[in-house]
Design an enzyme around this catalytic site. Structure first.
Site, PDB file in Angstrom:
ATOM      1  N   LEU A 125      11.074 -19.792   2.164  1.00  0.00           N
ATOM      2  CA  LEU A 125       9.920 -20.089   1.310  1.00  0.00           C
ATOM      3  C   LEU A 125      10.350 -20.172  -0.155  1.00  0.00           C
ATOM      4  CD1 LEU A 125       6.765 -20.215   0.828  1.00  0.00           C
ATOM      5  CD2 LEU A 125       6.821 -17.731   0.677  1.00  0.00           C
ATOM      6  N   THR A 158      17.549 -14.769   3.310  1.00  0.00           N
ATOM      7  CA  THR A 158      18.150 -13.752   4.180  1.00  0.00           C
ATOM      8  C   THR A 158      18.602 -14.410   5.481  1.00  0.00           C
ATOM      9  OG1 THR A 158      16.606 -12.149   3.251  1.00  0.00           O
ATOM     10  CG2 THR A 158      17.694 -11.526   5.308  1.00  0.00           C
ATOM     11  N   GLN A 279      14.868  26.416  -8.330  1.00  0.00           N
ATOM     12  CA  GLN A 279      13.565  25.727  -8.264  1.00  0.00           C
ATOM     13  C   GLN A 279      13.658  24.276  -8.766  1.00  0.00           C
ATOM     14  OE1 GLN A 279      10.176  27.457 -10.484  1.00  0.00           O
ATOM     15  NE2 GLN A 279       9.549  28.250  -8.487  1.00  0.00           N
ATOM     16  N   GLN A 336      20.610  12.294  -8.059  1.00  0.00           N
ATOM     17  CA  GLN A 336      20.609  13.377  -9.050  1.00  0.00           C
ATOM     18  C   GLN A 336      20.952  14.723  -8.398  1.00  0.00           C
ATOM     19  OE1 GLN A 336      20.276  12.598 -12.147  1.00  0.00           O
ATOM     20  NE2 GLN A 336      20.220  14.630 -13.067  1.00  0.00           N
ATOM     21  N   GLU A 363       9.707 -10.300  -0.019  1.00  0.00           N
ATOM     22  CA  GLU A 363       8.429 -10.415   0.714  1.00  0.00           C
ATOM     23  C   GLU A 363       7.230 -10.092  -0.178  1.00  0.00           C
ATOM     24  OE1 GLU A 363       8.309  -9.703   4.834  1.00  0.00           O
ATOM     25  OE2 GLU A 363      10.467  -9.915   5.075  1.00  0.00           O
TER      26      GLU A 363
HETATM   27  N1  CAA Z   1      -3.862 -15.052   5.131  1.00  0.00           N
HETATM   28  C1  CAA Z   1      -4.415 -16.278   5.250  1.00  0.00           C
HETATM   29  N2  CAA Z   1      -4.611 -17.115   4.214  1.00  0.00           N
HETATM   30  C2  CAA Z   1      -4.203 -16.691   2.998  1.00  0.00           C
HETATM   31  C3  CAA Z   1      -3.610 -15.438   2.803  1.00  0.00           C
HETATM   32  C4  CAA Z   1      -3.438 -14.597   3.921  1.00  0.00           C
HETATM   33  N3  CAA Z   1      -2.872 -13.398   3.828  1.00  0.00           N
HETATM   34  N4  CAA Z   1      -3.316 -15.296   1.488  1.00  0.00           N
HETATM   35  C5  CAA Z   1      -3.714 -16.443   0.877  1.00  0.00           C
HETATM   36  N5  CAA Z   1      -4.233 -17.275   1.804  1.00  0.00           N
HETATM   37  C6  CAA Z   1      -4.823 -18.603   1.604  1.00  0.00           C
HETATM   38  C7  CAA Z   1      -6.024 -18.539   0.671  1.00  0.00           C
HETATM   39  O1  CAA Z   1      -7.211 -18.246   1.389  1.00  0.00           O
HETATM   40  C8  CAA Z   1      -6.046 -19.939   0.089  1.00  0.00           C
HETATM   41  O2  CAA Z   1      -6.622 -20.839   1.018  1.00  0.00           O
HETATM   42  P1  CAA Z   1      -8.037 -21.597   0.700  1.00  0.00           P
HETATM   43  O3  CAA Z   1      -7.805 -22.396  -0.544  1.00  0.00           O
HETATM   44  O4  CAA Z   1      -8.274 -22.426   1.910  1.00  0.00           O
HETATM   45  O5  CAA Z   1      -9.035 -20.513   0.500  1.00  0.00           O
HETATM   46  C9  CAA Z   1      -4.557 -20.293   0.018  1.00  0.00           C
HETATM   47  O6  CAA Z   1      -3.890 -19.425   0.929  1.00  0.00           O
HETATM   48  C10 CAA Z   1      -3.988 -20.131  -1.368  1.00  0.00           C
HETATM   49  O7  CAA Z   1      -4.197 -18.784  -1.736  1.00  0.00           O
HETATM   50  P2  CAA Z   1      -4.390 -18.358  -3.252  1.00  0.00           P
HETATM   51  O8  CAA Z   1      -5.375 -19.240  -3.927  1.00  0.00           O
HETATM   52  O9  CAA Z   1      -4.665 -16.892  -3.232  1.00  0.00           O
HETATM   53  O10 CAA Z   1      -2.944 -18.696  -3.826  1.00  0.00           O
HETATM   54  P3  CAA Z   1      -2.229 -18.214  -5.136  1.00  0.00           P
HETATM   55  O11 CAA Z   1      -1.454 -19.348  -5.682  1.00  0.00           O
HETATM   56  O12 CAA Z   1      -3.191 -17.523  -6.039  1.00  0.00           O
HETATM   57  O13 CAA Z   1      -1.106 -17.166  -4.599  1.00  0.00           O
HETATM   58  C11 CAA Z   1      -0.160 -15.209  -3.661  1.00  0.00           C
HETATM   59  C12 CAA Z   1      -1.314 -16.210  -3.678  1.00  0.00           C
HETATM   60  C13 CAA Z   1      -0.695 -14.013  -2.906  1.00  0.00           C
HETATM   61  C14 CAA Z   1       0.248 -14.765  -5.066  1.00  0.00           C
HETATM   62  C15 CAA Z   1       1.011 -15.874  -2.925  1.00  0.00           C
HETATM   63  O14 CAA Z   1       1.549 -16.958  -3.650  1.00  0.00           O
HETATM   64  C16 CAA Z   1       2.131 -14.917  -2.578  1.00  0.00           C
HETATM   65  O15 CAA Z   1       2.015 -14.120  -1.638  1.00  0.00           O
HETATM   66  N6  CAA Z   1       3.266 -14.970  -3.318  1.00  0.00           N
HETATM   67  C17 CAA Z   1       4.455 -14.195  -2.977  1.00  0.00           C
HETATM   68  C18 CAA Z   1       5.329 -14.941  -2.043  1.00  0.00           C
HETATM   69  C19 CAA Z   1       6.263 -14.050  -1.302  1.00  0.00           C
HETATM   70  O16 CAA Z   1       5.917 -13.026  -0.764  1.00  0.00           O
HETATM   71  N7  CAA Z   1       7.528 -14.468  -1.248  1.00  0.00           N
HETATM   72  C20 CAA Z   1       8.479 -13.764  -0.502  1.00  0.00           C
HETATM   73  C21 CAA Z   1       9.543 -14.696  -0.042  1.00  0.00           C
HETATM   74  S1  CAA Z   1      10.000 -14.513   1.632  1.00  0.00           S
HETATM   75  C22 CAA Z   1      11.139 -13.270   1.680  1.00  0.00           C
HETATM   76  O17 CAA Z   1      11.353 -12.541   0.773  1.00  0.00           O
HETATM   77  C23 CAA Z   1      11.797 -13.148   3.003  1.00  0.00           C
HETATM   78  C24 CAA Z   1      13.115 -12.525   3.054  1.00  0.00           C
HETATM   79  O18 CAA Z   1      14.113 -13.196   3.064  1.00  0.00           O
HETATM   80  C25 CAA Z   1      13.230 -11.061   3.233  1.00  0.00           C
END
Ligand code: CAA
Length: 380
Positions: A125, A158, A279, A336, A363
Site C-alpha cells: 500500500l 515487508t 525501590q 535502564q 500499519e
Molecule cells: N473499513 C471500511 N471502510 C473504511 C474504513 C474501514 N476501517 N476506513 C475508511 N473506510 C472508507 C470510508 O468509509 C470512506 O469510504 P466512503 O467515502 O464510501 O464513505 C473511504 O474509506 C475513505 O475513508 P476516509 O475518508 O476516512 O479517508 P481518509 O483519506 O480521511 O484516510 C485514514 C483515512 C484512516 C487516515 C487512512 O488513510 C489510513 O488508515 N491511513 C494509514 C494507512 C496505513 O495504515 N498504512 C500502513 C501501510 S501497510 C503496512 O505497514 C504493512 C506492513 O508491511 C507491516
C-alpha cells in the site's frame, strides 16, 4: 468480559512459546546484526500452522480464532519481532484479505499455498507520498479490458523479496478518488516487476523490507480482489485486523523486555543487595507490569471483538496505539534496569527497544490510530 483461555488456546500459546525459545532465540542476535531473513524459521512456522492461523482448513489454514493468533504473535514477539512480522503480514493482511474478499479461484490459486506456508505474501500500500495519506496513490493500474497495466513504486514493503505473491493497491481512475482504487494480486516474476533495494533499518532488521518497482506489469483482471473500485476499502478493512496483530506484537516485545528485566533485577547486585530490592527498580517493574496487563486486555478485547463479529476498527486502533506506546516505554526501562549491560547486544533488551519503535509506525502510525479512534468516538 471473560478472557479465560480455552484448552486449545493454551495449547497454541504453549506451542508458540516453545518454538520461540527453542527455534527463534538461537541466532536471533546474529540475524539482527546481519539483517538476515529467518528463512528456516519461517518454514517451520508454516509447518506449525502459524502462517494461516485463522484460515479455514479447507484452504490449508489452521481454522483458529483471532485470540489464538494474538497469543502466538505475543509469544513469538517476546523473542523475535523480525520473525513475528512475517506471521502478522501473512495472516492479517494477505490471507485474511484473500479469504474474506477474494474469488474462489484466487483462494484456490493463492490462499491455500499462503496459508500452509508453502509461499509467503506481501501487502503493498505504502508509497513515497502515500504512507499515512493512503488515498493519494500514485501507482496506477490502467484498465485495458481483460487486464490492467501496473506502473509505480511501493516503499517499505515487508517480505519484499521473500514473498511470492503481492497484493498491490493502485489507482485505476483518478477522477473517482479512493473509489477508483483497486487491489491486484501480482506474482513475483511477472515481466516488469522488479524488487528494489533492501532497507537498512533501525529495528526488525531480520525482516526483509524493500521497495518494489512496477514497469508496465500486465496483471490479468481475474487477479483483481473484489469489484472495480473496492481496493481502498479492501485495504482499510484488512488493516483494521492487521492492527490487532501489530498490537499483539507490541505486547510481546514489551512482555519479553519486562521478563528479562525482572530476571536481571533479581540477580544483579548493587549496594550490597539484588537491585530488585531497591525501590527505584521495583517501582519500574510495577509500572511495567501494570501497563503490560492493560495493553494485554486491550489486545484480547480487540481480538474477541473480531471473533464475535463486533466492530473492531476502534478496539484494534486503541489496542495498537496503547500497546505500541507500552512497548516503547517498557523496552526503554528494561535497558535502564540492565544499566551498561542493557546497552550491549548479548542481553537482548537493546534489540527489543529498537524493534519496539516500528510498532508505532507501521500499519498506521500512532497519529493515524488517533484519527481512527477520534472519528469513531465522535461520529454519532
Ligand atoms: N473499513 C471500511 N471502510 C473504511 C474504513 C474501514 N476501517 N476506513 C475508511 N473506510 C472508507 C470510508 O468509509 C470512506 O469510504 P466512503 O467515502 O464510501 O464513505 C473511504 O474509506 C475513505 O475513508 P476516509 O475518508 O476516512 O479517508 P481518509 O483519506 O480521511 O484516510 C485514514 C483515512 C484512516 C487516515 C487512512 O488513510 C489510513 O488508515 N491511513 C494509514 C494507512 C496505513 O495504515 N498504512 C500502513 C501501510 S501497510 C503496512 O505497514 C504493512 C506492513 O508491511 C507491516
Amino acid at each position: 468480559m471473560d478472557f479465560t483461555l480455552t484448552e486449545e488456546q493454551l495449547m497454541v500459546q504453549e506451542a508458540a512459546r516453545e518454538f520461540a525459545q527453542n527455534e527463534l532465540l538461537p541466532g536471533v542476535i546474529e540475524r539482527d546484526e546481519a539483517q538476515r531473513f529467518p528463512t528456516e524459521q519461517v518454514k517451520r512456522m508454516g509447518e506449525l500452522g502459524f502462517l494461516g492461523m485463522m484460515v479455514d482448513p479447507k484452504y490449508g489454514g489452521s481454522g483458529l480464532d483471532t485470540l489464538s493468533y494474538a497469543l502466538v504473535m505475543e509469544e513469538l514477539s517476546k523473542i523475535d519481532a523480525s520473525s513475528s512480522v512475517v506471521v502478522s503480514v501473512n495472516n492479517s493482511l494477505v490471507c485474511y484479505g484473500l479469504e474474506a474478499y477474494g474469488s474462489e479461484e484466487q483462494k484456490q490459486n493463492y490462499l491455500t499455498r499462503l496459508a500452509s506456508g508453502e509461499i509467503i505474501g506481501a501487502f503493498c500500500l505504502s508509497e513515497p507520498e502515500a504512507g499515512s495519506d493512503a488515498t493519494s496513490q500514485k501507482t496506477t493500474a490502467l484498465d485495458k479490458g481483460d487486464h490492467y497495466i501496473l506502473n509505480g513504486t511501493k516503499n517499505w514493503i515487508t517480505n519484499g523479496n521473500s514473498a511470492s505473491v503481492y497484493i498491490v493497491i493502485a489507482q485505476t481512475d483518478k477522477e473517482k478518488g479512493h473509489k477508483g482504487i483497486n487491489a491486484l494480486i501480482v506474482e513475483k516474476g511477472m515481466p516488469g516487476f522488479e524488487i528494489g533495494p533492501k532497507e537498512n533499518k533501525l529495528g526488525i532488521r531480520g525482516s526483509d523490507t524493500h521497495s518494489l518497482i512496477f514497469n508496465d506489469v500486465k496483471v490479468p483482471k481475474k487477479n483483481r480482489i473484489g469489484e472495480d473500485g473496492f481496493g481502498f476499502k479492501f485495504a482499510m478493512k484488512t488493516l483494521a485486523g492487521g492492527r490487532i496483530g501489530i498490537a499483539a506484537q507490541a505486547l510481546g516485545i514489551a512482555s519479553g523486555a519486562y521478563e528479562l528485566a525482572k530476571e536481571y533485577a533479581k540477580v544483579r547486585k548493587a549496594f550490597g543487595t539484588e537491585i530488585v530490592n531497591h525501590q527505584a527498580i521495583a517501582f519500574k517493574l510495577a509500572d511495567m507490569h501494570t501497563q503490560i496487563e492493560a495493553a494485554r486486555l486491550l489486545v484480547y478485547k480487540a481480538a474477541k471483538d473480531k471473533d464475535t463479529g463486533a466492530d473492531y476498527d476502534l478496539s484494534g486502533a486503541m489496542a495498537k496505539l496503547y500497546a505500541s506506546q507500552v512497548a516503547m516505554d517498557t523496552t526503554i526501562e528494561a535497558v535502564q534496569i540492565h544499566g551498561g549491560n542493557g546497552f550491549v547486544k548479548d542481553y537482548h533488551v537493546e534489540r527489543l527497544m529498537r524493534d519496539a519503535k516500528i510498532t508505532q509506525i507501521y500499519e498506521g502510525t500512532s497519529e493515524i490510530q488517533k484519527i481512527v479512534i477520534s472519528r469513531s468516538i465522535t461520529k454519532d
